[in-house]
Design a protein around this motif. Structure first.
Motif, PDB file in Angstrom:
ATOM      1  N   ILE A 164      -4.471   9.644  10.446  1.00  0.00           N
ATOM      2  CA  ILE A 164      -4.601  10.530   9.279  1.00  0.00           C
ATOM      3  C   ILE A 164      -3.246  10.697   8.601  1.00  0.00           C
ATOM      4  N   LEU A 165      -2.191  10.846   9.389  1.00  0.00           N
ATOM      5  CA  LEU A 165      -0.851  10.997   8.846  1.00  0.00           C
ATOM      6  C   LEU A 165      -0.426   9.745   8.070  1.00  0.00           C
ATOM      7  N   LEU A 166      -0.721   8.562   8.617  1.00  0.00           N
ATOM      8  CA  LEU A 166      -0.387   7.320   7.921  1.00  0.00           C
ATOM      9  C   LEU A 166      -1.152   7.183   6.608  1.00  0.00           C
ATOM     10  N   VAL A 167      -2.420   7.547   6.606  1.00  0.00           N
ATOM     11  CA  VAL A 167      -3.219   7.467   5.371  1.00  0.00           C
ATOM     12  C   VAL A 167      -2.654   8.410   4.313  1.00  0.00           C
ATOM     13  N   VAL A 168      -2.253   9.601   4.718  1.00  0.00           N
ATOM     14  CA  VAL A 168      -1.686  10.564   3.764  1.00  0.00           C
ATOM     15  C   VAL A 168      -0.363  10.032   3.207  1.00  0.00           C
ATOM     16  N   ILE A 169       0.487   9.475   4.087  1.00  0.00           N
ATOM     17  CA  ILE A 169       1.767   8.935   3.626  1.00  0.00           C
ATOM     18  C   ILE A 169       1.540   7.784   2.654  1.00  0.00           C
ATOM     19  N   LEU A 170       0.619   6.877   2.973  1.00  0.00           N
ATOM     20  CA  LEU A 170       0.332   5.755   2.071  1.00  0.00           C
ATOM     21  C   LEU A 170      -0.220   6.233   0.734  1.00  0.00           C
ATOM     22  N   ALA A 171      -1.040   7.271   0.757  1.00  0.00           N
ATOM     23  CA  ALA A 171      -1.582   7.808  -0.491  1.00  0.00           C
ATOM     24  C   ALA A 171      -0.471   8.404  -1.348  1.00  0.00           C
ATOM     25  N   VAL A 172       0.456   9.143  -0.728  1.00  0.00           N
ATOM     26  CA  VAL A 172       1.563   9.742  -1.475  1.00  0.00           C
ATOM     27  C   VAL A 172       2.456   8.656  -2.073  1.00  0.00           C
ATOM     28  N   VAL A 173       2.778   7.633  -1.274  1.00  0.00           N
ATOM     29  CA  VAL A 173       3.605   6.534  -1.769  1.00  0.00           C
ATOM     30  C   VAL A 173       2.901   5.815  -2.920  1.00  0.00           C
ATOM     31  N   GLY A 174       1.604   5.577  -2.794  1.00  0.00           N
ATOM     32  CA  GLY A 174       0.844   4.937  -3.874  1.00  0.00           C
ATOM     33  C   GLY A 174       0.864   5.763  -5.147  1.00  0.00           C
ATOM     34  N   ILE A 175       0.711   7.060  -5.020  1.00  0.00           N
ATOM     35  CA  ILE A 175       0.736   7.935  -6.197  1.00  0.00           C
ATOM     36  C   ILE A 175       2.122   7.919  -6.843  1.00  0.00           C
ATOM     37  N   LEU A 176       3.173   7.925  -6.019  1.00  0.00           N
ATOM     38  CA  LEU A 176       4.534   7.891  -6.566  1.00  0.00           C
ATOM     39  C   LEU A 176       4.803   6.593  -7.325  1.00  0.00           C
ATOM     40  N   PHE A 177       4.332   5.457  -6.806  1.00  0.00           N
ATOM     41  CA  PHE A 177       4.489   4.192  -7.521  1.00  0.00           C
ATOM     42  C   PHE A 177       3.650   4.178  -8.791  1.00  0.00           C
ATOM     43  N   ALA A 178       2.420   4.685  -8.714  1.00  0.00           N
ATOM     44  CA  ALA A 178       1.520   4.647  -9.868  1.00  0.00           C
ATOM     45  C   ALA A 178       2.019   5.522 -11.012  1.00  0.00           C
ATOM     46  N   THR A 179       2.639   6.647 -10.686  1.00  0.00           N
ATOM     47  CA  THR A 179       3.112   7.550 -11.730  1.00  0.00           C
ATOM     48  C   THR A 179       4.511   7.208 -12.215  1.00  0.00           C
ATOM     49  N   GLY A 180       5.203   6.289 -11.552  1.00  0.00           N
ATOM     50  CA  GLY A 180       6.509   5.856 -12.012  1.00  0.00           C
ATOM     51  C   GLY A 180       7.679   6.617 -11.406  1.00  0.00           C
ATOM     52  N   PHE A 181       7.449   7.540 -10.493  1.00  0.00           N
ATOM     53  CA  PHE A 181       8.554   8.232  -9.849  1.00  0.00           C
ATOM     54  C   PHE A 181       9.360   7.285  -8.967  1.00  0.00           C
ATOM     55  N   TRP A 182       8.717   6.333  -8.359  1.00  0.00           N
ATOM     56  CA  TRP A 182       9.376   5.276  -7.594  1.00  0.00           C
ATOM     57  C   TRP A 182       9.079   3.966  -8.288  1.00  0.00           C
ATOM     58  N   LYS A 183      10.034   3.066  -8.275  1.00  0.00           N
ATOM     59  CA  LYS A 183       9.763   1.736  -8.773  1.00  0.00           C
ATOM     60  C   LYS A 183      10.487   0.737  -7.885  1.00  0.00           C
ATOM     61  N   ALA A 184       9.922  -0.442  -7.836  1.00  0.00           N
ATOM     62  CA  ALA A 184      10.521  -1.502  -7.040  1.00  0.00           C
ATOM     63  C   ALA A 184      11.633  -2.125  -7.866  1.00  0.00           C
ATOM     64  N   ASP A 185      12.855  -2.106  -7.327  1.00  0.00           N
ATOM     65  CA  ASP A 185      13.975  -2.718  -8.039  1.00  0.00           C
ATOM     66  C   ASP A 185      13.945  -4.220  -7.818  1.00  0.00           C
ATOM     67  N   VAL A 186      13.606  -4.941  -8.863  1.00  0.00           N
ATOM     68  CA  VAL A 186      13.526  -6.394  -8.803  1.00  0.00           C
ATOM     69  C   VAL A 186      14.629  -6.935  -9.688  1.00  0.00           C
ATOM     70  N   LYS A 187      15.455  -7.796  -9.132  1.00  0.00           N
ATOM     71  CA  LYS A 187      16.537  -8.372  -9.922  1.00  0.00           C
ATOM     72  C   LYS A 187      15.959  -9.395 -10.888  1.00  0.00           C
TER      73      LYS A 187
END
Length: 97
Positions: free
Chosen positions: A28-51
């Protein structure tokens, strides 16, 4: 914390210990963490730095076809006359107007 119950047949005390489901809690903890990370990527708070990459330098000379060594089958195109019987299709008049 153990639960204490009375056995209805012998009136003895029965202690029931519930074991924690550590595997389920971790899942359950892993699912919650993955959901939070997914939401952060989807909303643009986190982005993958690609050179940024660069294309290699290419020089071409216009108007020349590339030289290709190709062994292919010959395609023969032509026409010929054939006679085909076509069935006759008609409508019978059954007297209705």
């Amino acid at each position: 914390m153990p639960e204490i119950h009375r056995d209805p047949y012998s009136n003895d005390r029965v202690v029931i210990e519930k074991k924690s489901g550590a595997g389920r809690t971790i899942a359950i903890l892993l699912v919650v963490i993955l959901a939070v990370v997914g939401i952060l990527f989807a909303t643009g708070f986190w982005k993958a730095d690609v050179k940024e990459g660069a294309l290699p330098e290419v020089s071409v000379k216009g108007g020349d076809m590339p030289k290709v060594d190709l062994d292919s089958k010959a395609v023969v195109v032509g026409t010929k006359t054939e006679t085909v019987e076509v069935p006759t299709v008609g409508v019978k008049d059954n007297g209705e107007k």
